[in-house]
Design a protein around this motif. Structure first.
Motif, PDB file in Angstrom:
ATOM      1  N   GLN A 277       1.226  -1.575  -0.107  1.00 30.83           N
ATOM      2  CA  GLN A 277      -0.033  -0.019   0.586  1.00 30.83           C
ATOM      3  C   GLN A 277       0.699   1.302  -0.047  1.00 30.83           C
ATOM      4  O   GLN A 277       0.419   2.561  -0.428  1.00 30.83           O
ATOM      5  N   ALA A 278       1.614   1.485   0.963  1.00 33.54           N
ATOM      6  CA  ALA A 278       2.686   2.472   0.293  1.00 33.54           C
ATOM      7  C   ALA A 278       3.577   2.218  -0.622  1.00 33.54           C
ATOM      8  O   ALA A 278       3.927   3.545  -1.039  1.00 33.54           O
ATOM      9  N   ARG A 279       3.921   1.424  -1.507  1.00 38.65           N
ATOM     10  CA  ARG A 279       4.271   1.363  -2.257  1.00 38.65           C
ATOM     11  C   ARG A 279       3.965   2.061  -3.556  1.00 38.65           C
ATOM     12  O   ARG A 279       4.045   3.021  -4.266  1.00 38.65           O
ATOM     13  N   VAL A 280       2.148   1.758  -3.402  1.00 42.12           N
ATOM     14  CA  VAL A 280       1.792   2.436  -4.438  1.00 42.12           C
ATOM     15  C   VAL A 280       0.830   4.200  -4.504  1.00 42.12           C
ATOM     16  O   VAL A 280       1.104   4.785  -5.060  1.00 42.12           O
ATOM     17  N   SER A 281       1.533   4.277  -3.071  1.00 38.78           N
ATOM     18  CA  SER A 281       1.622   5.585  -2.390  1.00 38.78           C
ATOM     19  C   SER A 281       2.404   6.210  -3.579  1.00 38.78           C
ATOM     20  O   SER A 281       2.923   7.383  -3.810  1.00 38.78           O
ATOM     21  N   ARG A 282       3.614   5.592  -2.893  1.00 40.62           N
ATOM     22  CA  ARG A 282       5.047   6.202  -4.151  1.00 40.62           C
ATOM     23  C   ARG A 282       4.881   6.013  -5.149  1.00 40.62           C
ATOM     24  O   ARG A 282       5.466   7.261  -5.913  1.00 40.62           O
ATOM     25  N   ARG A 283       4.395   5.142  -5.459  1.00 43.34           N
ATOM     26  CA  ARG A 283       4.226   5.087  -7.203  1.00 43.34           C
ATOM     27  C   ARG A 283       3.428   6.054  -7.692  1.00 43.34           C
ATOM     28  O   ARG A 283       4.251   7.236  -9.001  1.00 43.34           O
ATOM     29  N   MET A 284       2.140   6.633  -6.800  1.00 42.97           N
ATOM     30  CA  MET A 284       1.604   7.683  -8.205  1.00 42.97           C
ATOM     31  C   MET A 284       2.513   9.360  -7.197  1.00 42.97           C
ATOM     32  O   MET A 284       2.541   9.931  -8.104  1.00 42.97           O
ATOM     33  N   GLN A 285       3.231   9.337  -6.565  1.00 42.70           N
ATOM     34  CA  GLN A 285       3.774  10.655  -6.701  1.00 42.70           C
ATOM     35  C   GLN A 285       5.097  10.746  -7.552  1.00 42.70           C
ATOM     36  O   GLN A 285       5.414  12.072  -7.549  1.00 42.70           O
ATOM     37  N   ARG A 286       5.734   9.808  -7.665  1.00 46.71           N
ATOM     38  CA  ARG A 286       6.913   9.593  -8.422  1.00 46.71           C
ATOM     39  C   ARG A 286       5.908   9.971 -10.258  1.00 46.71           C
ATOM     40  O   ARG A 286       6.839  11.052 -10.986  1.00 46.71           O
ATOM     41  N   PHE A 287       4.979   8.976  -9.779  1.00 47.95           N
ATOM     42  CA  PHE A 287       4.209   9.720 -11.436  1.00 47.95           C
ATOM     43  C   PHE A 287       4.028  11.639 -11.580  1.00 47.95           C
ATOM     44  O   PHE A 287       4.293  12.227 -12.363  1.00 47.95           O
ATOM     45  N   LEU A 288       3.612  12.425 -10.733  1.00 47.11           N
ATOM     46  CA  LEU A 288       3.195  13.430 -10.431  1.00 47.11           C
ATOM     47  C   LEU A 288       4.278  13.926 -10.190  1.00 47.11           C
ATOM     48  O   LEU A 288       4.050  15.159 -10.856  1.00 47.11           O
ATOM     49  N   ASP A 289       5.090  13.824  -9.910  1.00 50.62           N
ATOM     50  CA  ASP A 289       6.632  14.644  -9.731  1.00 50.62           C
ATOM     51  C   ASP A 289       7.570  14.814 -11.283  1.00 50.62           C
ATOM     52  O   ASP A 289       8.183  14.631 -12.111  1.00 50.62           O
ATOM     53  N   GLY A 290       6.609  13.121 -12.390  1.00 45.82           N
ATOM     54  CA  GLY A 290       7.337  13.137 -13.925  1.00 45.82           C
ATOM     55  C   GLY A 290       8.808  12.061 -13.473  1.00 45.82           C
ATOM     56  O   GLY A 290       8.986  12.261 -14.214  1.00 45.82           O
ATOM     57  N   ASN A 291       8.926  11.279 -13.119  1.00 47.63           N
ATOM     58  CA  ASN A 291      10.384  10.568 -12.621  1.00 47.63           C
ATOM     59  C   ASN A 291       9.815   8.762 -12.711  1.00 47.63           C
ATOM     60  O   ASN A 291       9.812   8.518 -11.779  1.00 47.63           O
ATOM     61  N   LEU A 292       8.299   8.620 -12.356  1.00 51.29           N
ATOM     62  CA  LEU A 292       7.527   7.348 -12.363  1.00 51.29           C
ATOM     63  C   LEU A 292       8.678   6.265 -14.254  1.00 51.29           C
ATOM     64  O   LEU A 292       8.849   6.964 -15.357  1.00 51.29           O
ATOM     65  N   CYS A 293       9.241   5.033 -13.202  1.00 46.86           N
ATOM     66  CA  CYS A 293      10.115   4.853 -14.621  1.00 46.86           C
ATOM     67  C   CYS A 293       8.776   3.595 -15.309  1.00 46.86           C
ATOM     68  O   CYS A 293       7.625   2.791 -14.182  1.00 46.86           O
ATOM     69  N   LEU A 294       8.110   3.834 -16.180  1.00 43.81           N
ATOM     70  CA  LEU A 294       6.859   3.144 -16.769  1.00 43.81           C
ATOM     71  C   LEU A 294       7.245   1.536 -17.940  1.00 43.81           C
ATOM     72  O   LEU A 294       8.242   1.610 -18.662  1.00 43.81           O
ATOM     73  N   LYS A 295       7.369   0.299 -17.652  1.00 42.07           N
ATOM     74  CA  LYS A 295       7.887  -0.641 -17.382  1.00 42.07           C
ATOM     75  C   LYS A 295       6.859  -0.925 -19.202  1.00 42.07           C
ATOM     76  O   LYS A 295       6.017  -0.309 -19.572  1.00 42.07           O
ATOM     77  N   LYS A 296       7.445  -1.842 -19.683  1.00 40.56           N
ATOM     78  CA  LYS A 296       6.724  -2.246 -21.057  1.00 40.56           C
ATOM     79  C   LYS A 296       6.078  -2.969 -20.831  1.00 40.56           C
ATOM     80  O   LYS A 296       5.315  -2.520 -22.256  1.00 40.56           O
ATOM     81  N   ALA A 297       5.751  -3.852 -20.191  1.00 42.33           N
ATOM     82  CA  ALA A 297       4.576  -4.210 -19.503  1.00 42.33           C
ATOM     83  C   ALA A 297       3.224  -3.448 -19.856  1.00 42.33           C
ATOM     84  O   ALA A 297       1.963  -3.328 -20.634  1.00 42.33           O
ATOM     85  N   ASP A 298       3.790  -2.047 -18.796  1.00 45.01           N
ATOM     86  CA  ASP A 298       2.624  -1.044 -18.779  1.00 45.01           C
ATOM     87  C   ASP A 298       1.961  -0.095 -20.571  1.00 45.01           C
ATOM     88  O   ASP A 298       1.550   0.026 -20.723  1.00 45.01           O
ATOM     89  N   LEU A 299       3.057  -0.103 -21.252  1.00 48.43           N
ATOM     90  CA  LEU A 299       3.111  -0.372 -21.885  1.00 48.43           C
ATOM     91  C   LEU A 299       2.595  -0.986 -23.562  1.00 48.43           C
ATOM     92  O   LEU A 299       1.295   0.469 -24.111  1.00 48.43           O
ATOM     93  N   ALA A 300       2.445  -2.664 -23.222  1.00 51.70           N
ATOM     94  CA  ALA A 300       2.285  -2.769 -23.916  1.00 51.70           C
ATOM     95  C   ALA A 300       0.945  -2.763 -23.699  1.00 51.70           C
ATOM     96  O   ALA A 300      -0.118  -3.304 -24.689  1.00 51.70           O
ATOM     97  N   ASN A 301       0.153  -2.845 -22.457  1.00 49.93           N
ATOM     98  CA  ASN A 301      -1.382  -2.690 -22.133  1.00 49.93           C
ATOM     99  C   ASN A 301      -1.770  -0.915 -22.597  1.00 49.93           C
ATOM    100  O   ASN A 301      -2.632  -1.754 -21.693  1.00 49.93           O
ATOM    101  N   GLY A 302      -1.180  -0.800 -23.245  1.00 52.90           N
ATOM    102  CA  GLY A 302      -2.007   0.354 -23.781  1.00 52.90           C
ATOM    103  C   GLY A 302      -2.249   1.988 -22.915  1.00 52.90           C
ATOM    104  O   GLY A 302      -2.364   2.879 -22.400  1.00 52.90           O
ATOM    105  N   GLN A 303      -0.544   1.558 -21.676  1.00 49.97           N
ATOM    106  CA  GLN A 303      -0.508   2.809 -20.661  1.00 49.97           C
ATOM    107  C   GLN A 303       0.246   3.783 -21.482  1.00 49.97           C
ATOM    108  O   GLN A 303       0.257   4.728 -20.784  1.00 49.97           O
ATOM    109  N   GLN A 304       1.043   4.013 -22.575  1.00 51.89           N
ATOM    110  CA  GLN A 304       1.528   5.029 -23.480  1.00 51.89           C
ATOM    111  C   GLN A 304       0.548   5.723 -23.672  1.00 51.89           C
ATOM    112  O   GLN A 304       0.731   7.333 -23.870  1.00 51.89           O
ATOM    113  N   ALA A 305      -1.073   5.618 -23.868  1.00 54.51           N
ATOM    114  CA  ALA A 305      -1.542   6.824 -23.628  1.00 54.51           C
ATOM    115  C   ALA A 305      -1.968   7.562 -22.598  1.00 54.51           C
ATOM    116  O   ALA A 305      -2.677   8.605 -22.534  1.00 54.51           O
TER     117      ALA A 305
END
Length: 625
Positions: free
Chosen positions: A99-127
């Protein structure tokens, strides 16, 4: 332990009206959890014309839930899956590691430095990043950051993502060529089958661990370790260390001269690729070989990639803004469009099954009487009632939580979210935010202390995740007392229906009945993070299930609880409304005299009193059509 308050004081303080309910009956439906086929789910049901927040709070604490204007409570002795109401006290909540990891992941995304894995991109997350409005001139230069993928159109986004993936492959191919060169010149043995190389981008988290030593490090490859291991497994007598192999491969790549923007170094057995524009000051890493390599792409491609690799200070990265809004439940076309996308992409629903009237019926309409803020700490700033909690990132709606704010709790009902943002685990994230809302609101409105997660279903592996929000409590299905989950779990491991209150006070697991070996084997089934988040977002699946009435509760196998109350309950003071007049049942009997209709109504009211409680049955108005 049950956290109840004096109803008379609270209702008069808030000036609430009277609850009006109707049509008590036993209802059968197909089960949304075990999907056993047929109508195996059995629930008590009530229609609600309107209901006060105090009365609904009392119903929640007797195992009831609402689906739009319909109130239901599982018949725990006879239904196929046992649904135990679950809650936690917000200020005692301790976030688990995930649960703490989820919060940190959101914060990294908002800060602009979240690592998007290829699996995320393959599932359409690049959009997802593309859906947010940004100024391309302020994008982060880091190829591993989500900002890198943000462009004005999805075509540009896919093009850049493809280029970066191709760049990775080109580096890997050139390493394989270097291996072949070493074999050709007898630097490496020709009798060994070597694996293919694979380069990895260096993510910001690793850069932080290395501090400033590797600030220009972009890619790394561990192929030298794999080659050395392959040689050791063969019959070759000469020893090859990873450091030696990496040095020879770096020298071979120097001979290729294929890339112009990167320099390659053999560092402690790793092949590391650095930005050529700023040489890494990394003498401490025992880097013995430095060479420049050219890009296989043309000058135009180099110019675009060079722009992506340029260094900028963190202050130049454009951060995203998350906004959470609480608004009273009402129809919003933007929310409905998001709901349709969610149901189609996440649950594979057919578009023609997602009509607006059904959406309004289950997720917009509510019988709760709204109570405005009082300014004296007895009502939160949003008021009491039904709400939609919107999650917006840079102004774009990405999730909607359907919640009820009640005198002692926030009750979570349903969540739907943008499938393009699935990588953010919005189901878990919204639950954490709702818990935090209870904590913060409880400071100014002390009566609000609890977070209700709906129903916990021990028999359904996918629904056990709710207990991970701890320390949680389950509601006893007979005496309606709250029992800590750590006491309830070993009991539910043994059998699905348990009178939990019988075991209050048994704080040590050793005090509980022994668990048989057979039941020990049936532990909670593990589900993937994606599956858990999908289930969590739904709240109670029963929400979207149609109920079929089975003749107002007439059933040959009446539960023992009902039999006892039917014999001893006094329904004379239940308030009945008919023809716009309200009178007590005893007055109705006096007015119409004995009859089969009166006897049938009396039996129905006995059952109604049993499932809602004596005090509540006499406080609410029972409407007769």
């Amino acid at each position: 332990m049950d956290g109840r308050s004096d109803h008379g004081a609270s209702s008069s303080r808030r000036g609430a009206g009277e609850s009006v309910i109707t049509d008590y009956g036993l209802y059968r439906s197909s089960c949304g959890y075990c999907r056993s086929g047929g109508r195996t789910s059995l629930s008590h049901g009530l229609g609600a014309d309107r209901i006060t927040v105090d009365d609904y709070q009392e119903l929640l604490d007797r195992g009831w839930r609402r689906s739009g204007m319909f109130l239901y409570k599982p018949d725990m002795e006879r239904t196929c899956c046992r649904l135990y109401t679950i809650r936690l006290k917000a200020d005692e909540f301790v976030a688990a590691k995930e649960q703490a990891r989820v919060s940190r992941r959101m914060q990294r995304f908002l800060d602009g430095n979240l690592c998007l894995k290829k699996a995320d991109l393959a599932n359409g997350q690049q959009a997802a990043p593309n859906a947010l409005s940004t100024d391309s001139s302020n994008q982060s230069p880091n190829i591993w950051a989500s900002e890198t993928l943000m462009k004005e159109s999805s075509t540009d986004t896919c093009s850049i993502t493809h280029e970066l993936d191709q760049y990775d492959r080109n580096l890997s191919v050139n390493i394989d060529i270097a291996v072949s060169t070493c074999i050709k010149h007898s630097v490496l043995p020709s009798t060994v089958n070597f694996p293919q190389a694979s380069v990895k981008r260096v993510v910001p988290q690793m850069k932080k661990k290395l501090h400033n030593i590797a600030r220009d490090l972009l890619y790394t490859c561990s192929i030298a370790f794999q080659i050395a291991a392959a040689i050791r497994r063969s019959s070759v007598e000469k020893e090859f260390t990873p450091a030696y192999v990496a040095e020879k491969l770096a020298e071979a790549m120097d001979l290729q001269g294929e890339f112009s923007d990167l320099s390659v170094r053999a560092c402690n057995g790793h092949l590391n690729f650095y930005s050529e524009r700023k040489q890494a000051s990394s003498d401490k890493l025992s880097c013995t070989v430095v060479t420049s390599v050219k890009s296989p792409q043309g000058n135009a491609a180099n110019a675009k990639r060079k722009c992506l690799l340029d260094d900028k200070s963190p202050s130049q990265v454009k951060k995203k803004k998350l906004e959470i809004r609480m608004s009273r439940s009402s129809f919003d076309p933007e929310e409905f469009a998001l709901y349709q996308r969610y149901q189609i992409k996440v649950h594979n629903d057919k578009p023609d099954h997602l009509d607006e009237s059904l959406y309004r019926r289950f997720l917009v309409e509510s019988p709760l009487i709204f109570v405005p803020p009082a300014g004296d700490g007895t009502v939160p700033s949003c008021g009491f009632g039904s709400f939609h909690q919107q999650y917006l990132i840079d102004g774009k709606l990405v999730a909607v939580g359907v919640v009820d704010v009640l005198p002692r709790c926030l009750s979570s009902k349903y969540l739907f979210w943008d499938p393009d943002f699935a990588f953010l685990s919005l189901g878990k994230y919204s639950a954490l935010q709702e818990i935090n809302w209870v904590k913060e609101t409880g400071i100014l409105c002390p009566s609000i202390q609890y977070y209700y997660l709906g129903y916990y279903i021990h028999e359904c592996g996918k629904m056990r995740y709710k207990a991970s929000y701890s320390p949680s409590e389950l509601l006893c299905p007979l005496r309606y007392q709250w029992v800590p989950f750590h006491i309830a779990k070993p009991l539910l491991d043994k059998k699905p229906y348990v009178v939990l209150s019988d075991f209050i006070g048994l704080e040590k697991e050793s005090d509980l009945p022994c668990q048989t070996e057979a039941h020990s084997a049936s532990q909670p089934s593990l589900i993937s993070e994606e599956e858990e988040d999908e289930v969590l977002s739904d709240g109670d699946e029963q929400l979207m299930v149609e109920f079929d009435c089975s003749d107002s509760g007439a059933d040959d196998n009446t539960s023992s609880e009902l039999l006892n109350e039917v014999e001893h309950g006094d329904v004379n003071n239940i308030k009945i409304r008919m023809s716009n007049k309200t009178l007590l049942f005893k007055d109705l009997v006096q007015a119409f005299g004995p009859s089969k209709g009166i006897d049938s109504l009396k039996m129905q009211l006995h059952r109604y009193m049993t499932v809602v409680g004596s005090a509540l049955s006499k406080r609410m108005i029972y409407l007769l059509d």
